[in-house]
Design a protein around this motif. Structure first.
Motif: not given
Length: 398
Positions: A46-73
């Protein structure tokens, strides 16, 4: 003699003409395209178009409302578990309009007045407590001399205790009024974007991996729960494809597969999971289709596909049938015959011979023949309508 010679010439001419007519109207071999019957490996997939994805993807979010400094990464930078990926500062107070400023000033004045009122009440309750103390002393002296009953002495003691409690209440009210005054005064302070008051909050990476996405790298104010960056391990990759439900029932967990057309050599893979719930998807032609997601693991080492990232488009082939040492014939040589089966024209002594077949399966290019043909035989590919059983044929020269 002349007559005999003339007769002989006429006879020869007649025979030549007859031979020429016979040659002209004699059936000629039909030029056809041929292909050999091979012995090899038969695969149905069976042939079909697919896409890759990471098994475990982590979204780091802000725990509180705040002012985030510039991210150097930046995207692609490696991070370790526990490493600081963002720094949050307290948000600056909201700007106020003229009306709100006047209301805040009025509340500050009211709080100041409450502080003064609380101070006056402290003095009043203190006077009442001193008065109760003096009254208790007089009552005690008269009670010891026998002029007053003991019950009146007890009443004096209770009145003194109540007066002292009133002093404590007044002191507490004054402390509350002072705090309210400070709160009202803080509301009058102007908003300052350059202020850095308050303790910073560091956000750390939950796992080892690389940065996949940074929604906002610049400094700014964010709400609670806003995503800061995505982190994952590219070495833990999988492929997901949306198969038709009629095809998905043939893709069993553990089945072999291969990932192709990603920009490199084919990658061996294996089906890990076929999701139990299907969904409706509208095709490019506007047709509603029932599809189900199939998840495939890559068996090859990460070094062979390290350039593949998250969300890449690939072609997935899931094998449903694989037979070694199978007799193979091109699909273009097959055609239906009268009894509902399939057949081919094989070439025998320069003539086409109709050969019924028993097929074990077929894919887009080859058919697996269970019986009817042997390896090495020649068959006609895409036979023209003029070919019939026993008709003379000639193979087209390349």
């Amino acid at each position: 003699m002349l007559q005999k010679k003339t007769l002989l010439l006429a006879t020869v001419a007649g025979l030549a003409a007859a031979a020429l007519l016979a040659w002209a109207f004699a059936p000629r071999p039909i030029v056809v395209e041929t292909a050999p019957v091979l012995l090899g490996r038969y695969e149905q997939a069976i042939e079909e178009d697919g896409r890759t994805r990471l098994k475990d993807r982590y979204t780091v979010s802000a725990p509180v409302a705040a002012r985030v400094l510039r991210i150097a990464l930046r995207e692609g930078d490696p991070v370790a578990a526990g490493e600081t990926v963002a720094v949050l500062m307290p948000v600056m107070p909201a700007m106020v309009d003229e009306r709100s400023a006047r209301e805040a000033a009025a509340r500050h004045l009211a709080a100041t007045a409450n502080v003064a009122r609380a101070a006056a009440r402290i003095e009043r309750t203190q006077v009442a407590a001193d008065e109760a103390q003096l009254e208790l002393q007089r009552t005690g002296k008269l009670a010891r001399e026998g002029f007053l009953p003991p019950a009146q002495l007890d009443a004096g003691r209770l009145a003194l205790a109540a007066a002292k409690r009133e002093v404590e209440v007044a002191l507490a009210e004054r402390q509350a009024a002072v705090h309210e005054q400070a709160q009202a005064a803080a509301a009058l302070l102007p908003a300052n974007a350059g202020a850095r008051s308050g303790q910073p909050l560091t956000v750390r990476s939950p796992v080892d991996g690389v940065v996949l996405r940074i929604p906002q790298a610049s400094e700014g104010t964010i709400a609670a729960g806003a995503p800061l960056l995505d982190i994952g391990d590219p070495a833990q990759m999988e492929v997901i494809a949306e198969l038709l439900t009629t095809d998905a029932v043939q893709a069993q967990p553990g089945g072999a597969a291969v990932v192709e057309r990603w920009g490199g050599p084919p990658i061996a893979a294996r089906v890990r999971r076929v999701e139990p719930a299907a969904f409706t998807k509208v095709s490019a032609l506007g047709i509603e289709e029932q599809r189900v997601k199939v998840v495939v693991d890559l068996d090859a080492p990460p070094e062979s596909w390290r350039v593949v990232g998250d969300g890449f488009r690939v072609t997935l082939r899931i094998f449903t049938q694989r037979v070694d040492q199978a007799v193979l014939v091109p699909v273009g040589a097959l055609f239906p015959i009268g009894d509902g089966g399939m057949g081919v024209f094989r070439i025998e002594d320069g003539r086409a011979r109709l050969q019924p077949l028993e097929l074990g399966g077929r894919n887009g290019s080859e058919a697996w023949v269970r019986s009817g043909l042997k390896p090495g035989q020649q068959v006609i590919v895409y036979p023209p309508p003029t070919v019939s059983d026993g008709h003379r044929v000639e193979a087209r020269q390349p």
